[in-house]
Design a protein around this motif. Structure first.
Motif, mmCIF file in Angstrom:
data_model
loop_
_atom_site.group_PDB
_atom_site.id
_atom_site.type_symbol
_atom_site.label_atom_id
_atom_site.label_comp_id
_atom_site.label_asym_id
_atom_site.label_seq_id
_atom_site.Cartn_x
_atom_site.Cartn_y
_atom_site.Cartn_z
ATOM 1 N N ALA A 30 0.878 -1.184 -0.048
ATOM 2 C CA ALA A 30 -0.164 -0.053 -0.079
ATOM 3 C C ALA A 30 0.638 1.309 -0.010
ATOM 4 O O ALA A 30 2.162 1.219 0.505
ATOM 5 N N GLU A 31 0.255 2.004 -0.733
ATOM 6 C CA GLU A 31 0.737 3.447 -0.618
ATOM 7 C C GLU A 31 -0.135 4.466 -0.146
ATOM 8 O O GLU A 31 -1.416 4.865 -0.773
ATOM 9 N N GLY A 32 -0.027 4.850 1.175
ATOM 10 C CA GLY A 32 -1.224 5.703 1.838
ATOM 11 C C GLY A 32 -2.324 5.005 1.786
ATOM 12 O O GLY A 32 -2.061 3.838 2.356
ATOM 13 N N ASN A 33 -3.305 5.340 1.242
ATOM 14 C CA ASN A 33 -4.718 4.700 1.468
ATOM 15 C C ASN A 33 -4.954 3.987 0.050
ATOM 16 O O ASN A 33 -6.119 3.245 -0.177
ATOM 17 N N THR A 34 -3.909 3.769 -0.847
ATOM 18 C CA THR A 34 -4.087 3.131 -1.949
ATOM 19 C C THR A 34 -3.565 1.524 -1.967
ATOM 20 O O THR A 34 -2.355 1.552 -1.599
#
Length: 201
Positions: A30-34
């Motif tokens: 994940a990257e942040g909320n993605t």
């Protein structure tokens, strides 16, 4: 804890058996909320105790795969619907499954020769037992490919075995479920009932 304790296993050897039998896994990061999910073959290195794989450098998930990044790998074993009709006692419909979740940290492999070695090792593993094809380190096709992939290892920090195989049923219903599976086309999950999972283990 989910699933309930009787559907969980802490037996690492059982989980390794699932990883070996079903190496096409989901790599989750994940990257942040993605969230990012890629389906790739991932193998277990017996000598190092790490997972090994490679991914296309053009894959957007690569942005999340830096040294030390935490990832989850999901190995999906067999699964199937269980009809209440197979039981001797009143039951509701359910689904049996085998899943292994591995959490770990990424270690990128940037040396070209070491990257090639991961490809050779993976091919050797996937070609067994017949080994009808052998990938050589000096195969010129590897030299053309190596700049387009990123090899990596995953240092395992947590193992989760999820084996939902009618363990919560009485002995008679457990055997009936196993028999129904053996008689169905789901012989792969029935094999786990016979082998990897032993009632009471």
């Amino acid at each position: 804890m989910y699933p309930p304790p009787h559907h969980q296993s802490k037996d690492i050897q059982k989980m390794i058996s699932v990883i070996k039998a079903y190496p096409f896994a989901m790599l989750v990061s994940a990257e942040g909320n993605t969230p990012f999910v890629t389906h790739i073959p991932i193998i277990y290195n017996e000598k190092t105790g790490k997972l090994v794989a490679h991914i296309d450098k053009q894959n957007p998930q690569m942005e999340t795969l830096v040294n030390g990044a935490e990832v989850t790998v999901v190995f999906k074993g067999p699964d199937c619907y269980i009809s209440p009709s197979v039981y001797s006692t009143p039951q509701l419909p359910t689904w049996n499954y085998i899943i292994v979740h591995i959490t770990g940290t990424i270690q990128l492999i940037n040396d070209p020769e070491a990257s090639k070695q991961t490809m050779v090792a993976m091919t050797e593993f996937l070609e067994q037992p017949e080994h009808t094809f052998k990938l050589a380190m000096d195969d010129p096709r590897m030299d053309r490919l190596i700049n387009y992939i990123q090899a990596f290892e995953i240092e395992i920090t947590n193992w989760e075995g999820k084996f939902k195989l009618s363990q919560d049923k009485n002995a008679a219903d457990f055997q009936l479920a196993k028999t129904a599976l053996l008689e169905s086309s789901q012989k792969d999950i029935a094999g786990f009932l016979e082998g990897i999972y032993k009632r009471g283990a």
